[in-house]
Design an enzyme around this catalytic site. Sequence first.
Site, mmCIF file in Angstrom:
data_model
loop_
_atom_site.group_PDB
_atom_site.id
_atom_site.type_symbol
_atom_site.label_atom_id
_atom_site.label_comp_id
_atom_site.label_asym_id
_atom_site.label_seq_id
_atom_site.Cartn_x
_atom_site.Cartn_y
_atom_site.Cartn_z
ATOM 1 N N SER A 139 0.815 -1.217 0.000
ATOM 2 C CA SER A 139 0.000 0.000 0.000
ATOM 3 C C SER A 139 0.848 1.266 0.000
ATOM 4 C CB SER A 139 -0.933 -0.002 1.213
ATOM 5 O OG SER A 139 -0.184 -0.104 2.414
ATOM 6 N N ASP B 151 -3.084 7.259 10.160
ATOM 7 C CA ASP B 151 -3.157 5.928 10.780
ATOM 8 C C ASP B 151 -1.820 5.447 11.346
ATOM 9 O OD1 ASP B 151 -1.749 5.481 8.468
ATOM 10 O OD2 ASP B 151 -3.224 4.139 7.551
ATOM 11 N N HIS C 121 0.714 5.126 6.939
ATOM 12 C CA HIS C 121 0.814 5.762 5.628
ATOM 13 C C HIS C 121 1.186 7.236 5.777
ATOM 14 C CE1 HIS C 121 -1.924 2.275 4.945
ATOM 15 N NE2 HIS C 121 -1.126 2.131 3.893
#
Length: 939
Positions: free
Chosen positions: A236, A412, A415
């Site tokens: 991600s 979070d 990221h």
Amino acid sequence: MSLPPPPPAAGDPVTPEDSLGSVTPEDWATGPPSQAQPLLRQEAKGEAEEGEETGVQGAWGKGTAEQRRRGWGEAAEAPAAEEGQVEAGGAAGSASPAGGAGGGPEGWRRLLAWLRRRQPQCCPCAAPLPRSAAHCCHGGTKMAALAYNLGKREINHYFSVRSAKVLALVAVLLLAVCHLASRRYRGSDSCEYLLSSGRFLGEKVWQPHSCMMHKYKISEAKNCLVDKHIAFIGDSRIRQLFYSFVKIINPQFKEEGNKHENIPFEDKIASVKVDFLWHPEVNGSMKQCIKVWTEDSVAKPHVIVAGAATWSIKIHNGSNEALSQYKMNITSIAPLLEKLAKTSDVYWVLQDPVYEDLLSENRKMITNEKIDAYNEAAVSILNSSTRNSKSNVKVFSVSKLIAQETIMESLDGLHLPESSRETSAMILMNVYCNKILKPVDGSCCQPRPPLTLIQKLAACFFTLSIIGYLIFYIIHRNAHRKNKPCTDLESGEEKKNIINPSVSPLEVFLQSFCKLGLIMAYFYMCDRANLFMKENKFYTHSTFFIPIIYILVLGVFYNENTKETKVLNREQTDEWKGWMQLVILIYHISGASTFLPVYMHIRVLVAAYLFQTGYGHFSYFWVKGDFGIHRVCQVLFRLNFLVVVLCIVMDRPYQFYYFVPLVTVWFMVIYVTLALWPQIIQKKANGNCLWHFGLLLKLAFLLLCICFLAYSQGAFEKIFSLWPLSKCFELKGNVYEWWFRWRLDRYVVFHGMLFAFIYLALQKRQILSEGKGEPLFSSKISNFLLFISVVSFLTYSIWASSCKNKAECNELHPSVSVVQILAFILIRNIPGYARSVYSSFFAWFGKISLELFICQYHIWLAADTRGILVLIPGNPMLNIIVSTFIFVCVAHEISQITNDLAQIIIPKDNSSLLKRLACIAAFFCGLLILSSIQDKSRH
């Protein structure tokens, strides 16, 4: 041995040659007044210079021009000081305790002993005072004055112009050696620095170590990546980097769809293809994807960006077995990546740190300690994948440094915030595209540009000049051996040489080009050879306003009485140019153009330079009536000599140094306006007032032509697009930049001419009171004009500070800039006491203002003014001090070289001058031919 003070600025827009004298009409022929040097040794104070090759005493002492330049000429003797005061030149008579002491502790001891012996004196008109009161009244004042003068003498005694230049030369040699050694030890590949090191300037501006990063626009990115395929492989975090990279090409691209699958992007118009391949772990799946690209029959991506680790930590709960498996998997992938790196650019992205406090419960096992272990394993394996050579797989570790500063802003804890991702994507763009597009302000990953044919010929010429001068010096050293000055043991002052050996023009010519060749080598090293480092600018209010306060204090500290008290006298115009130039330099190095109020005020300063151009040249032609070719050639040579040399050495077009073309064209406009029939000068107009009306008609016609060209861009571009004018005024293939620069200050030169006409008319009719200490007008008129001037000055500043749109403000600027210029002139000249003093500190810089403006492009700033030259990395304050010191010394030396060569290349004899002009014309014809050949070879 004494040195001359700085000569008038080479190509001074107001007084372009030292023989022109003051801008005040009555003194045009007297030559430049001598000037005290702030921080540097006070030299000669004398009368007007009689001639460059004569031995009579001139503005800078006795001896020939070459002897004065070398410091052989004797300083003019200072007038005798009044009893109890130190003389202006630093030498004291019998009444001064510092005379002959030569400074140092002994001088201070003699000063104190003398003060103790002095009897208190009171003013003749004062009432009798007690002894203690009289001593307090006069002794304290005299002691302060003596201490002030002796302190300045101490500085000037140990720090002369020559010693400063020697120190600058030593500093350059040491810095060059250090940077060469550093590059040999650490490597010279700036791409490694871009990918691995840097720091934030402020909050969001990333500064790579030792080089500049370009901010790519959409069109530039598409132009670079045309027909290219870029692949991102990983988890991600790599997906975030993919989105930020794509948004450089297409800002409207949205982050949507299933996040755990492949995401394609294609711009069919630009033929750009960017893919994200979802492989969150370094395992067999990722290996198979990479292996396919290694086959010869498969099209390979031009750029591959890969990286993964956090999923392995999360799925296996941070176990050591997972780390061992990661090492095995990356070991099997490394040879494949290495094979791909031979034909493609391959980057392995290290894992960014996390903000553990914000991590959710199912991510608590992802710790920075684990991330560091995975990163160490990846770096160790990738770097050891090739035994005998350096790995071709580039490790993208700079994102770690970026994340350390910004991860706290994460939503979070895992990221990165969008600004950090954009910085990493822009770094990737710079790594790949800089070597293709070669942006001026993107020095990272750019190789040194190859030498052009003209540059090679210039290098040969300067080399031959150095060799020729050395041979000439060795052969003639006995004939030109300088007599050592004898020292007066009583006063400690140097006496003049009995013999002043003549210096041949050939020796001056060779010596000038020898020094100029060494200086140009420094220019090339700073801004073309990539020897020294460069950094991006970053504006803060403190980086602009604090230096302004510093120079203001210095300017106030070094103040002296003017030799004359007329409006815009020579010292005052030098002072005006000096402080404006220093403000402009600070404006450029601080990047203050991004702050609109500062930008608008700097525009007024540039306009003020052009105002002085109109005022000074009009005054000279109007009063002297000298329209001869010698005068024109002298001005054009002094204005353009340095720029022509830089165009050759630095491979830049003439229009790149926009201010010199601007001043040159306006000088020719002024000359043509006044020289064309009927030639109207002051002497003729005094006999018949109708000639004044004729001159006003000329000025009205000039204004009409200016308005026509300003509002007819097509006509303007057609005129300056004609060959060979196009070779001078084109920039990036068109003359739009030249039209914009000319139009921005189109009226101010006319305003300067009109002001000179009105001022000279009032002066001729003795309407002005220009005596020492006298207000310019009667008290009521002076107070009224001062009030209007202050209000006008502040009104313009308020308007400029309230500007919201640069384009709209630029549209109004040509018409309103004269308001603040005239307001400043009146505020500076109406009070008599203001006209009677000037800042010698600012005036010293004003004499070399043109050289300072031009030299800053390459040896103070960097990347053609887009960045900052870094001589001493890691210490911005020390770097600015050292680079500024060298920069000022170089500008001063170039000013002297220009003045010396002007006397040789532009002789006063018309027949000799015509021959020189023919040679100069042949030189430029050859330059145009070589330039055309170069342009064809580039295309």
